[in-house]
Scaffold this motif. Structure first.
Motif, short mmCIF file in Angstrom:
data_model
loop_
_atom_site.label_atom_id
_atom_site.label_comp_id
_atom_site.label_asym_id
_atom_site.label_seq_id
_atom_site.Cartn_x
_atom_site.Cartn_y
_atom_site.Cartn_z
N CYS A 49 0.84 -1.32 0.18
CA CYS A 49 0.02 -0.08 0.09
C CYS A 49 1.06 1.26 0.13
O CYS A 49 1.79 1.44 0.90
CB CYS A 49 -1.10 -0.04 1.12
N CYS A 52 0.22 2.98 3.60
CA CYS A 52 0.92 2.47 4.77
C CYS A 52 1.94 1.23 4.88
O CYS A 52 2.65 0.99 5.63
CB CYS A 52 -0.61 2.07 5.72
N CYS A 70 -4.20 -0.61 0.12
CA CYS A 70 -4.76 -1.74 0.92
C CYS A 70 -6.12 -1.51 1.07
O CYS A 70 -6.66 -0.46 0.56
CB CYS A 70 -4.17 -1.85 2.38
N HIS A 75 -7.48 4.89 3.28
CA HIS A 75 -5.88 5.18 2.77
C HIS A 75 -6.25 5.76 1.26
O HIS A 75 -5.61 6.70 0.67
CB HIS A 75 -5.29 3.98 2.59
ZN LIG Z 1 -2.81 1.17 3.58
#
Ligand SMILES: [Zn+2]
Ligand SMILES: [Zn+2]
Ligand SMILES: [Zn+2]
Length: 152
Positions: A49, A52, A70, A75
């Motif tokens: 991702c 993150c 993700c 996000h």
């Molecule tokens: Zn993420």
């Protein structure tokens, strides 16, 4: 010189994944390194991702404008409305910066590859500090003022 097959960004020697779009990089037909999906340990991860750093397989990756995310819906919002303010050297420094920014009323979030089991031992440690795009200038000025970020 190599470029990412997914997003055409230049890749440095030794890089394991594309910093721009998150895909794990190939060396010919072979992946440079194999890691498992954080959620599905039986599946091979296709990328990390971009927010993150969570390793995701083809079933749980979410693509947004060619970048890997993700499945955390937050996000996607971070990708659109937030930006990387700084890449601290350590999680410790990142936490200190988050606190300093919070004192000034600026919300910041930090993510580290060490947050996940499969990327914890990667030699490339990347810690990111995100702020809202609208607060980026203010946050930058604050870090400078506090002399917390010496570089550039
Ligand atoms: Zn993420
Ligand atoms: Zn890429
Ligand atoms: Zn998965």
């Amino acid at each position: 010189m190599n470029i990412c097959k997914n997003c055409s960004t230049q890749i440095q020697a030794g890089q394991k994944f594309c910093y721009v779009c998150g895909v794990l990089l190939d060396a010919g037909e072979e992946k440079i390194f194999e890691i498992e999906c954080e959620t599905h340990p039986d599946c091979r991860a296709v990328g990390l991702c971009v927010i993150c750093g969570k390793p995701v397989c083809s079933d749980c990756e979410v693509k947004s404008a060619g970048k890997i995310l993700c499945s955390d819906p937050e996000h996607r919002i971070l990708l659109q409305e937030w930006c990387v303010l700084h890449q601290p050297d350590s999680e410790f420094e990142a936490e200190a910066l988050v606190r300093n920014l919070a004192d000034a009323g600026i919300k910041a979030k930090t993510f580290s590859l060490r947050d996940y089991i499969t990327t914890r031992w990667l030699d490339e440690n990347r810690v990111f500090l995100f702020v809202r795009k609208s607060e980026n200038e203010k946050a930058k000025a604050l870090l400078k003022e506090l002399n917390l970020v010496g570089k550039d």
